[in-house]
Design a protein around this motif. Sequence first.
Motif, PDB file in Angstrom:
ATOM      1  N   ALA A 107       0.844  -1.189   0.000  1.00 39.59           N
ATOM      2  CA  ALA A 107       0.000   0.000   0.000  1.00 39.59           C
ATOM      3  C   ALA A 107       0.880   1.239   0.000  1.00 39.59           C
ATOM      4  O   ALA A 107       2.000   1.225   0.516  1.00 39.59           O
ATOM      5  CB  ALA A 107      -0.921  -0.003   1.211  1.00 39.59           C
ATOM      6  N   VAL A 108       0.356   2.295  -0.595  1.00 34.72           N
ATOM      7  CA  VAL A 108       1.040   3.585  -0.598  1.00 34.72           C
ATOM      8  C   VAL A 108       0.099   4.620  -0.003  1.00 34.72           C
ATOM      9  O   VAL A 108      -1.120   4.485  -0.064  1.00 34.72           O
ATOM     10  CB  VAL A 108       1.485   4.009  -2.018  1.00 34.72           C
ATOM     11  N   ARG A 109       0.695   5.696   0.535  1.00 32.72           N
ATOM     12  CA  ARG A 109      -0.096   6.728   1.202  1.00 32.72           C
ATOM     13  C   ARG A 109       0.274   8.117   0.664  1.00 32.72           C
ATOM     14  O   ARG A 109       1.386   8.343   0.179  1.00 32.72           O
ATOM     15  CB  ARG A 109       0.168   6.699   2.714  1.00 32.72           C
ATOM     16  N   GLY A 110      -0.680   9.028   0.794  1.00 33.00           N
ATOM     17  CA  GLY A 110      -0.401  10.437   0.546  1.00 33.00           C
ATOM     18  C   GLY A 110      -0.651  10.962  -0.853  1.00 33.00           C
ATOM     19  O   GLY A 110      -0.556  12.168  -1.073  1.00 33.00           O
ATOM     20  N   GLY A 111      -0.952  10.108  -1.815  1.00 32.61           N
ATOM     21  CA  GLY A 111      -1.125  10.599  -3.174  1.00 32.61           C
ATOM     22  C   GLY A 111       0.193  11.098  -3.766  1.00 32.61           C
ATOM     23  O   GLY A 111       1.233  11.085  -3.109  1.00 32.61           O
ATOM     24  N   SER A 112       0.146  11.552  -5.015  1.00 33.53           N
ATOM     25  CA  SER A 112       1.382  11.926  -5.715  1.00 33.53           C
ATOM     26  C   SER A 112       1.147  13.096  -6.655  1.00 33.53           C
ATOM     27  O   SER A 112       0.071  13.709  -6.663  1.00 33.53           O
ATOM     28  CB  SER A 112       1.908  10.735  -6.528  1.00 33.53           C
ATOM     29  N   TRP A 113       2.147  13.364  -7.468  1.00 33.32           N
ATOM     30  CA  TRP A 113       2.062  14.454  -8.437  1.00 33.32           C
ATOM     31  C   TRP A 113       1.073  14.180  -9.565  1.00 33.32           C
ATOM     32  O   TRP A 113       0.775  15.076 -10.369  1.00 33.32           O
ATOM     33  CB  TRP A 113       3.441  14.752  -9.017  1.00 33.32           C
ATOM     34  N   VAL A 114       0.528  12.953  -9.650  1.00 33.96           N
ATOM     35  CA  VAL A 114      -0.488  12.645 -10.653  1.00 33.96           C
ATOM     36  C   VAL A 114      -1.881  12.591 -10.039  1.00 33.96           C
ATOM     37  O   VAL A 114      -2.858  12.365 -10.755  1.00 33.96           O
ATOM     38  CB  VAL A 114      -0.177  11.312 -11.367  1.00 33.96           C
ATOM     39  N   SER A 115      -2.013  12.807  -8.734  1.00 34.09           N
ATOM     40  CA  SER A 115      -3.291  12.647  -8.038  1.00 34.09           C
ATOM     41  C   SER A 115      -4.097  13.932  -8.036  1.00 34.09           C
ATOM     42  O   SER A 115      -3.560  15.039  -8.067  1.00 34.09           O
ATOM     43  CB  SER A 115      -3.040  12.207  -6.586  1.00 34.09           C
ATOM     44  N   ASN A 116      -5.428  13.793  -7.949  1.00 35.14           N
ATOM     45  CA  ASN A 116      -6.294  14.957  -7.781  1.00 35.14           C
ATOM     46  C   ASN A 116      -6.426  15.271  -6.289  1.00 35.14           C
ATOM     47  O   ASN A 116      -6.015  14.471  -5.436  1.00 35.14           O
ATOM     48  CB  ASN A 116      -7.661  14.708  -8.431  1.00 35.14           C
ATOM     49  N   PRO A 117      -6.974  16.424  -5.927  1.00 37.74           N
ATOM     50  CA  PRO A 117      -7.064  16.797  -4.509  1.00 37.74           C
ATOM     51  C   PRO A 117      -7.798  15.782  -3.653  1.00 37.74           C
ATOM     52  O   PRO A 117      -7.436  15.569  -2.488  1.00 37.74           O
ATOM     53  CB  PRO A 117      -7.817  18.136  -4.562  1.00 37.74           C
ATOM     54  N   PHE A 118      -8.825  15.161  -4.212  1.00 28.12           N
ATOM     55  CA  PHE A 118      -9.568  14.156  -3.458  1.00 28.12           C
ATOM     56  C   PHE A 118      -8.651  13.001  -3.033  1.00 28.12           C
ATOM     57  O   PHE A 118      -8.769  12.468  -1.925  1.00 28.12           O
ATOM     58  CB  PHE A 118     -10.720  13.629  -4.325  1.00 28.12           C
ATOM     59  N   GLU A 119      -7.720  12.619  -3.897  1.00 30.13           N
ATOM     60  CA  GLU A 119      -6.836  11.483  -3.607  1.00 30.13           C
ATOM     61  C   GLU A 119      -5.678  11.852  -2.693  1.00 30.13           C
ATOM     62  O   GLU A 119      -4.941  10.961  -2.265  1.00 30.13           O
ATOM     63  CB  GLU A 119      -6.286  10.923  -4.929  1.00 30.13           C
ATOM     64  N   LEU A 120      -5.507  13.130  -2.391  1.00 30.82           N
ATOM     65  CA  LEU A 120      -4.406  13.549  -1.525  1.00 30.82           C
ATOM     66  C   LEU A 120      -4.795  13.630  -0.049  1.00 30.82           C
ATOM     67  O   LEU A 120      -3.998  14.083   0.776  1.00 30.82           O
ATOM     68  CB  LEU A 120      -3.868  14.917  -1.983  1.00 30.82           C
ATOM     69  N   ARG A 121      -5.984  13.205   0.306  1.00 33.02           N
ATOM     70  CA  ARG A 121      -6.377  13.208   1.720  1.00 33.02           C
ATOM     71  C   ARG A 121      -5.443  12.313   2.526  1.00 33.02           C
ATOM     72  O   ARG A 121      -4.954  11.294   2.028  1.00 33.02           O
ATOM     73  CB  ARG A 121      -7.825  12.765   1.863  1.00 33.02           C
ATOM     74  N   SER A 122      -5.184  12.684   3.757  1.00 32.16           N
ATOM     75  CA  SER A 122      -4.196  11.983   4.576  1.00 32.16           C
ATOM     76  C   SER A 122      -4.637  10.588   4.993  1.00 32.16           C
ATOM     77  O   SER A 122      -3.809   9.771   5.410  1.00 32.16           O
ATOM     78  CB  SER A 122      -3.901  12.802   5.838  1.00 32.16           C
ATOM     79  N   THR A 123      -5.911  10.308   4.881  1.00 35.88           N
ATOM     80  CA  THR A 123      -6.406   8.983   5.291  1.00 35.88           C
ATOM     81  C   THR A 123      -6.412   7.973   4.143  1.00 35.88           C
ATOM     82  O   THR A 123      -6.653   6.786   4.364  1.00 35.88           O
ATOM     83  CB  THR A 123      -7.835   9.116   5.833  1.00 35.88           C
ATOM     84  N   ALA A 124      -6.163   8.425   2.914  1.00 31.87           N
ATOM     85  CA  ALA A 124      -6.278   7.553   1.741  1.00 31.87           C
ATOM     86  C   ALA A 124      -5.252   6.427   1.781  1.00 31.87           C
ATOM     87  O   ALA A 124      -4.080   6.641   2.097  1.00 31.87           O
ATOM     88  CB  ALA A 124      -6.119   8.363   0.468  1.00 31.87           C
ATOM     89  N   ARG A 125      -5.711   5.224   1.437  1.00 28.13           N
ATOM     90  CA  ARG A 125      -4.851   4.044   1.357  1.00 28.13           C
ATOM     91  C   ARG A 125      -5.051   3.426  -0.021  1.00 28.13           C
ATOM     92  O   ARG A 125      -6.166   3.055  -0.373  1.00 28.13           O
ATOM     93  CB  ARG A 125      -5.219   3.015   2.427  1.00 28.13           C
ATOM     94  N   VAL A 126      -3.996   3.317  -0.785  1.00 29.36           N
ATOM     95  CA  VAL A 126      -4.094   2.792  -2.145  1.00 29.36           C
ATOM     96  C   VAL A 126      -3.241   1.542  -2.256  1.00 29.36           C
ATOM     97  O   VAL A 126      -2.057   1.553  -1.908  1.00 29.36           O
ATOM     98  CB  VAL A 126      -3.613   3.840  -3.180  1.00 29.36           C
ATOM     99  N   GLU A 127      -3.862   0.457  -2.710  1.00 23.76           N
ATOM    100  CA  GLU A 127      -3.136  -0.801  -2.863  1.00 23.76           C
ATOM    101  C   GLU A 127      -2.300  -0.787  -4.141  1.00 23.76           C
ATOM    102  O   GLU A 127      -2.727  -0.294  -5.173  1.00 23.76           O
ATOM    103  CB  GLU A 127      -4.105  -1.974  -2.897  1.00 23.76           C
ATOM    104  N   ARG A 128      -1.110  -1.328  -4.040  1.00 23.85           N
ATOM    105  CA  ARG A 128      -0.209  -1.488  -5.175  1.00 23.85           C
ATOM    106  C   ARG A 128       0.495  -2.832  -5.054  1.00 23.85           C
ATOM    107  O   ARG A 128       0.760  -3.305  -3.942  1.00 23.85           O
ATOM    108  CB  ARG A 128       0.857  -0.384  -5.194  1.00 23.85           C
TER     109      ARG A 128
END
Length: 414
Positions: A376-397
């Motif tokens: 999993a990765v956290r925090g969003g990135s330079w390709v993410s929209n504001p919604f995906e940059l929330r501090s609680t977001a968890r994205v599986e990779r």
Amino acid sequence: MSEVSQVSCPECGAEQSSGAPFCGRCGYRMRPADTVREGMTPVRRASAGAAEGTSRGVTPSDTSSSGLWAAEEGRTVMEGMRAISVREGLRGDEASLEEGDQARARARDGELRRWSGQVGGVVWASAAVCCVALAWMSWVYLQRAAVMEGAQQVAERGEPGRVEVEAGPYLRGLSEQAQSFMMLSCHRLERDEPERCEQEELLAGEYPQRTVELKAYAIDRLEVSVGAYQRCVDEGACAAIDYEGCEVWTPRGLQVSLRVPRVLKEEWRAVVCVTREEARAYCGWAGGALPTHDQWERAARGVDGGVYPWGDHWESESANWGERDVVGGPVAGALDGYVWTAPVGSYEGGASPAGVWDMAGNVAEWVEGEDPLLGAVRGGSWVSNPFELRSTARVERKATARRTDVGFRCAYGG
């Protein structure tokens, strides 16, 4: 000699036999009559009196104009040609000379023009080369200046400095108010794919909110940079980055035809294209480990549970994100100042309450997990929209994923 058997040469005046085809003195072709000197009357056969006058030293004025002395000035005209005066002959010679001079002048002018064109081409080519060289040197100077400035900024911020996080409780996940706002934002951004906004899938691990106790620990103030990771490679503790096998992601999605751009390999940029295991190896070399979900989230939002590291409201200048307007159209590079990743520590306004930088945007960051295949990765990135940059977001990779939008930082203790 008899009067009948002798004639005078119209060219040189020498007496010749009347039967001779050519003058014995000058080789002129003889003709009995009507061959004239320039502007003179026809030459007649010399009389005995004339011959005697000549032998006695009589001047030309003492003889008739039809005598031998008629051939005293000018040139002989060829048979059948008009008689030419001395003045006309001179003018003809001058004209011939003038025409020759003009031809030679034209030739010289043409040669000068060709030479000038060649010299001009060389001059312009040299000027172009000088301009290109000057532009290149200016670019190199500016690049070096930017690197030095980045190095100074990073040094001032203490990379690879660590931030100490006190032990105690913090709020994990979203409040009900924040959860409703996130669902509304998702439906607004994903109008074409509303199925992506299912709460159970979208907010897995983020809702409901709860309080979690943590031990004291430390975490990197900045994301790990390309230069820092390279030092680990140089010491043989880390694998070299496989840029050839790295997926290039942009705000428009996966770009299968693109290679990793050179800008992402600059020393002060956040490192990308590393797998979770490679990130673990670096953190082990640095004396730490990848942060857990709770360690990462606590450092990103503090104890009060803000939506973003800087608070509950979106601030476009506080992070490097995948700039998109409210209808999802890309406006890359227009708002945050960087088309790709930014040098680590570029957004002071985006620092978290704990004093940790870039916890939203720039690169998504690996966190520790037990699943050997799924991370999993956290925090969003330079390709993410504001919604995906929330501090609680968890994205599986996938744990083996190499992407241009994924990097990491390390935690210590706890």
